[in-house]
Design a protein around this motif. Structure first.
Motif, PDB file in Angstrom:
ATOM      1  N   LEU A  95     -14.678  11.198 -14.137  1.00 44.67           N
ATOM      2  CA  LEU A  95     -13.353  11.822 -14.145  1.00 44.67           C
ATOM      3  C   LEU A  95     -13.451  13.349 -14.231  1.00 44.67           C
ATOM      4  O   LEU A  95     -12.700  14.070 -13.569  1.00 44.67           O
ATOM      5  N   VAL A  96     -14.413  13.823 -15.021  1.00 43.34           N
ATOM      6  CA  VAL A  96     -14.636  15.267 -15.133  1.00 43.34           C
ATOM      7  C   VAL A  96     -14.979  15.850 -13.761  1.00 43.34           C
ATOM      8  O   VAL A  96     -14.408  16.851 -13.317  1.00 43.34           O
ATOM      9  N   GLU A  97     -15.915  15.171 -13.080  1.00 43.13           N
ATOM     10  CA  GLU A  97     -16.327  15.575 -11.736  1.00 43.13           C
ATOM     11  C   GLU A  97     -15.116  15.627 -10.791  1.00 43.13           C
ATOM     12  O   GLU A  97     -14.966  16.551  -9.989  1.00 43.13           O
ATOM     13  N   PHE A  98     -14.283  14.604 -10.928  1.00 36.39           N
ATOM     14  CA  PHE A  98     -13.098  14.537 -10.080  1.00 36.39           C
ATOM     15  C   PHE A  98     -12.156  15.710 -10.358  1.00 36.39           C
ATOM     16  O   PHE A  98     -11.665  16.369  -9.441  1.00 36.39           O
ATOM     17  N   MET A  99     -11.925  15.969 -11.665  1.00 32.87           N
ATOM     18  CA  MET A  99     -10.986  17.035 -12.028  1.00 32.87           C
ATOM     19  C   MET A  99     -11.525  18.409 -11.640  1.00 32.87           C
ATOM     20  O   MET A  99     -10.768  19.327 -11.362  1.00 32.87           O
ATOM     21  N   ASP A 100     -12.871  18.501 -11.581  1.00 36.03           N
ATOM     22  CA  ASP A 100     -13.471  19.742 -11.107  1.00 36.03           C
ATOM     23  C   ASP A 100     -13.371  19.884  -9.585  1.00 36.03           C
ATOM     24  O   ASP A 100     -13.880  20.859  -9.012  1.00 36.03           O
ATOM     25  N   GLY A 101     -12.790  18.866  -8.914  1.00 34.14           N
ATOM     26  CA  GLY A 101     -12.584  18.939  -7.462  1.00 34.14           C
ATOM     27  C   GLY A 101     -13.835  18.652  -6.658  1.00 34.14           C
ATOM     28  O   GLY A 101     -13.913  18.966  -5.476  1.00 34.14           O
ATOM     29  N   LYS A 102     -14.850  18.037  -7.331  1.00 35.40           N
ATOM     30  CA  LYS A 102     -16.098  17.784  -6.609  1.00 35.40           C
ATOM     31  C   LYS A 102     -16.163  16.405  -5.945  1.00 35.40           C
ATOM     32  O   LYS A 102     -17.127  16.080  -5.254  1.00 35.40           O
ATOM     33  N   LEU A 103     -15.164  15.540  -6.201  1.00 38.77           N
ATOM     34  CA  LEU A 103     -15.150  14.202  -5.597  1.00 38.77           C
ATOM     35  C   LEU A 103     -14.025  14.104  -4.586  1.00 38.77           C
ATOM     36  O   LEU A 103     -12.855  14.146  -4.968  1.00 38.77           O
ATOM     37  N   LYS A 104     -14.410  13.982  -3.351  1.00 34.79           N
ATOM     38  CA  LYS A 104     -13.375  13.893  -2.319  1.00 34.79           C
ATOM     39  C   LYS A 104     -12.991  12.441  -2.069  1.00 34.79           C
ATOM     40  O   LYS A 104     -13.848  11.585  -1.858  1.00 34.79           O
ATOM     41  N   MET A 105     -11.675  12.171  -2.079  1.00 40.03           N
ATOM     42  CA  MET A 105     -11.211  10.831  -1.772  1.00 40.03           C
ATOM     43  C   MET A 105     -11.023  10.701  -0.259  1.00 40.03           C
ATOM     44  O   MET A 105     -10.718  11.712   0.393  1.00 40.03           O
TER      45      MET A 105
ATOM     46  N   GLU B  53     -19.893   6.657  -3.964  1.00 43.74           N
ATOM     47  CA  GLU B  53     -20.558   6.777  -2.675  1.00 43.74           C
ATOM     48  C   GLU B  53     -19.555   7.235  -1.642  1.00 43.74           C
ATOM     49  O   GLU B  53     -18.391   6.810  -1.666  1.00 43.74           O
ATOM     50  N   GLU B  54     -20.028   8.055  -0.738  1.00 37.49           N
ATOM     51  CA  GLU B  54     -19.260   8.426   0.432  1.00 37.49           C
ATOM     52  C   GLU B  54     -18.815   7.156   1.172  1.00 37.49           C
ATOM     53  O   GLU B  54     -19.591   6.223   1.321  1.00 37.49           O
ATOM     54  N   LEU B  55     -17.565   7.116   1.602  1.00 38.13           N
ATOM     55  CA  LEU B  55     -17.073   5.976   2.380  1.00 38.13           C
ATOM     56  C   LEU B  55     -17.492   6.174   3.840  1.00 38.13           C
ATOM     57  O   LEU B  55     -16.966   7.053   4.520  1.00 38.13           O
ATOM     58  N   VAL B  56     -18.448   5.365   4.285  1.00 41.05           N
ATOM     59  CA  VAL B  56     -19.005   5.550   5.625  1.00 41.05           C
ATOM     60  C   VAL B  56     -18.306   4.622   6.617  1.00 41.05           C
ATOM     61  O   VAL B  56     -18.256   3.416   6.394  1.00 41.05           O
ATOM     62  N   PRO B  57     -17.769   5.186   7.715  1.00 35.48           N
ATOM     63  CA  PRO B  57     -17.183   4.289   8.718  1.00 35.48           C
ATOM     64  C   PRO B  57     -18.308   3.553   9.448  1.00 35.48           C
ATOM     65  O   PRO B  57     -19.175   4.196  10.026  1.00 35.48           O
TER      66      PRO B  57
END
Lengths: 386, 386
Positions: free
Chosen positions: B134-144, B180-184
Motif C-alpha cells: 500500500l505504501v508503494e501504491f501511495m507513493d505512485g510506484k504501482l501502476k494499475m 506483477e505487471e498484467l501481460v496481455p
C-alpha cells in the motif's frame, strides 16, 4: 446404477496378477472392490478395498464372500461353482455366469460344446479316465501322434502332452482327459472378445503367438498378427460366434490355430482377461481390464483398436533360480523407447513362474519386433542368492 | 539398487489424486510405498503398502515418517521443510530437494529466482505484507492494472487477483505477496520437464490451456499445443533452463504465457506431477507419473512423445451441490471412442472441488477437440441429494 465413488461393491474371485491389473482400473474409476485369494501375498491384496484370505474351491468361503458384494467376477476359472450357482439363484449378478464357467471348466465339456455349436475345432474325444483312453487305444481307434489334454484345470503338472509312441502313454496320469487330432498349423492366434450385459460386443485385433524356433515355447504375443486380412476377419468372426454361443459377459479370450491350409480351429477359451491381451494396457485405446470392468458393469464398451503396434514378452523365473527375485538388466530395457515392465509382485521366483511381463510399443511393427528381441535377450528373472 | 519386489521403500508426502495416480505406477513396478496425508479418506490411502494419517506441516510427523523410508518424494509442496532439511542432512534422498522446494514454496522467492537466473518472466516485485504494498501504491510506484498474488501456498481463498481500481486493494488480505505487471497474452502454455538424479533430462510436448471465452477458466489442456514450431521450441528451451537452474529431480511443470508479441514468460512452476500432464496417462508413451518415479529412482527416463493427440477436461464440483457425489451422464461420455474418466475417489462433492478428470485421445486433434466439447457439455458433478 451409480458405481463411481459409491457404496456399490464388486467382488473378485482370485487375487493374482490378473486381479491386480483389473484393480488398476477399479481405482481409476473409484469402484469399491472385495478380493478373495488363498494367499496372503496375493498380488491383488493391495489396491482393493477389502482383501479376504480363503480357499476359492471351498463352498462356504466362496458363498459367504459372494454375500458381501453386488456384482461378482473372477480372475481364475478354478472356483467353487456350486457356491456361485446358489448365489446366482439368490439374485447375485455373476459375470461370467456359473453356467458359462461350467461349460469352460472342463476341456471335455468345452470340446463337446464347440462340436454342438458348429464351432470349428480339432477332432477329438473325451475320456472319463485313463483306462477308457487305453481301451480305445488297444482297440486300435486312436491313431498316433495325438494330443492328450487333462480335462480339468488345477492338475498339478503339464496338462498337455503330445503322444507319439505307445511309451508316451505310460507317462499319463489317471484323470479325465481328451485326445485331439494333432493339427499341423502355421500360426497360433488369439482374439479377445468383450461383451457387456446388454449384449454390446467388440473384438480386439487378432494377435499372434510367435514361438521360439527350438524350444517350442511362446516368446512373443504380437498385435496385430502378421496375417492376411481374410484370415484375420475369419478369426474374429469365429471368436464372435464363440462369445455368442456362451452368452459370455466380460472378456473372453479365444485361442485358435491357423492350419497349414488356412483353416481356423478353436483351441480353447479363457473367460476373463488373458495373457494374450496384456499388450492392450499400452497399445490399445481401452485395455482388456478396463473393458472387462465396463462389460460386467453393463457400461458402454471402450474402443478396442490400437494406438500403436504392441508386443508382449512374458517374464518367467529362470531355471536354477529359487528365492527372492531380482530382475537383472531391467534398467537396461527401461532405457529403450516404448518399453514398459509390469512386475506382478511375487517376492519369490521359481523356475517358469510367471513373474511379470514387458510390453513393447512402437508406431512401426518391425521396430517393435526388433526391440522385443532385444528385451527378451537382456532381461533375466533370477534370485538374489544363487 | 533393486527397487522391484524388494525391501526398498518409497515415501510420498501427500495422498491426494496426484499420489493416487503415482501409486498406479508403483504397483505396476511393485515398488513398496509409504504415504502420509492428513485425511483418513485420502485418495491414495489405497494401493500404497502403508498409509499414515498425519499433518504434513508438523515437524515431528514429517521427520518420523521420513525415517521409515529410503527415498522421499512429494505430491504437494506445502510440507514441513525444516523436517526435510534435517532428514536430508542425515542422509535421506529427497526428490525434489528441500532446497528446490524452498525456492518454489514462496512466489516471492520464485520471482527473484527467475530474475537472478535470467529466466524471462513478467516484471514484478515482492512485498512482506499488505502495508508495504500500500505504501508503494501511495507513493505512485504501482501502476494499475496489476496482478496481485499471495506468496504462499495454503492461503485459504483466492491466491491471485487482478487489481484494476483502488477499491480492489481493499479486498486484499494482509499476507506476504507479489505484484506483477498484467501481460496481455494470447496463450497460456505449459511444458513438463523430467530430470533424473544423474541429470538425464526430457521434455514433454508443449500443452495449451484453452479458456472458456466468458468465464475465463481453463476448460481444456491440449497436447500438443496448437502453436507454431518456433514458439514450441522456445517454450521447451526455457522450460529446460528452469529445470536446470533448480537442479530439479523429478517432474517439473513449467507454466508460461505466450504474449501478444510472441514472447514466452514463465508464470510459475510445480515441482511434481501436475494437472497439465494428466493427458499423458493415455496419450504419451510414458505418463508423467511413471517418469516421475523413474526420475527420482534414477532409472532411465521413458519416452515423452505422444502416441495420439490428447485433451484433458477437469471434473469439478458443480455450484449449488454439496454432499455425496454423483457423476451424471458418465455412461454417456464413456460411450464415445477414446474417452477415459478418472475418478479421484472423493465421496463428497463441493462447488469447484477437483473430483476427477476426463482424457480424450484421438489420432486427429480436430476430432479430439470436438469430443472434448461434447464431454464438457455432457458430464456434471452433482450431489445425490440436491
Amino acid at each position: 446404477m451409480n458405481y463411481f465413488s459409491s457404496d456399490f461393491k464388486l467382488g473378485i474371485l482370485g487375487g493374482g496378477q490378473l486381479g491386480k491389473m483389473l484393480l488398476s482400473d477399479t481405482r481409476k474409476f473409484d469402484i469399491q472392490t472385495f478380493v478373495l485369494d488363498p494367499s496372503d501375498e496375493a498380488p491383488a491384496r493391495l489396491a482393493c478395498n477389502n482383501f479376504f484370505q480363503g480357499d476359492l474351491l471351498d463352498f462356504d468361503t466362496v458363498y459367504r464372500f459372494g454375500k458381501l458384494v453386488d456384482v461378482l467376477t473372477i480372475e481364475i476359472e478354478n472356483v467353487n461353482l456350486d457356491a456361485l450357482e446358489k448365489l446366482e439363484n439368490e439374485g447375485l449378478k455373476i459375470y461370467p455366469s456359473p453356467k458359462t464357467l461350467r461349460l469352460i471348466q472342463s476341456k471335455a465339456v468345452q470340446k463337446e460344446f464347440y462340436i454342438k455349436n458348429k464351432i470349428p475345432t480339432a477332432k477329438g474325444k473325451a475320456f472319463k479316465n485313463l483306462k477308457e483312453l487305453l481301451v480305445e487305444f488297444m482297440d486300435g481307434k486312436l491313431k498316433m501322434p495325438f494330443v492328450w489334454k487333462s480335462a480339468r484345470f488345477g492338475y498339478d503338472g503339464n496338462g498337455v502332452k503330445i503322444i507319439r509312441t505307445p511309451k508316451d502313454l505310460e507317462t499319463l496320469p489317471d484323470v479325465e482327459c481328451i485326445m485331439e487330432e494333432l493339427v499341423p498349423f502355421k500360426n497360433e492366434l488369439a482374439v479377445i472378445v468383450v461383451r457387456n450385459v446388454k449384449g454390446e460386443v467388440k473384438t480386439y485385433p487378432v494377435v499372434e503367438m510367435e514361438f521360439h524356433p527350438e524350444a517350442n515355447q511362446v516368446e512373443y504375443v504380437i498385435c496385430p498378427a502378421r496375417i492376411d486380412l481374410p484370415i484375420s476377419l475369419k478369426a474374429q468372426e469365429i471368436a464372435l460366434k464363440v462369445s455368442k454361443a456362451y452368452k459370455h459377459v466380460g472378456i473372453l479370450a479365444v485361442e485358435m490355430f491357423q492350419t497349414k491350409d488356412d483353416k481356423i480351429l478353436v483351441n480353447e477359451v479363457a473367460p476373463r482377461p488373458h495373457n494374450s491381451g496384456h499388450y492392450s494396457i499400452e497399445a490399445s485405446y481401452t485395455s482388456q481390464f478396463e473393458n472387462h470392468l465396463r462389460a460386467i458393469l453393463n457400461l458402454p464398451l471402450g474402443k478396442t483398436e490400437s494406438k500403436v503396434a504392441g508386443i508382449m514378452v512374458n517374464l518367467v523365473g529362470e531355471e536354477g533360480h529359487t528365492g527372492n527375485v531380482k530382475y537383472k538388466n531391467i534398467e537396461k530395457i527401461m532405457a529403450i523407447d516404448g518399453v514398459t515392465p509390469h512386475i506382478y509382485g511375487k517376492r519369490e521366483t521359481r523356475p517358469f513362474r510367471k513373474m511379470g511381463h514387458v510390453t513393447i510399443v512402437n508406431e512401426n511393427m518391425t521396430e517393435a519386433r526388433r526391440v522385443a528381441e532385444e528385451v527378451k535377450k537382456s532381461i533375466r528373472v533370477i534370485s538374489t542368492k544363487q
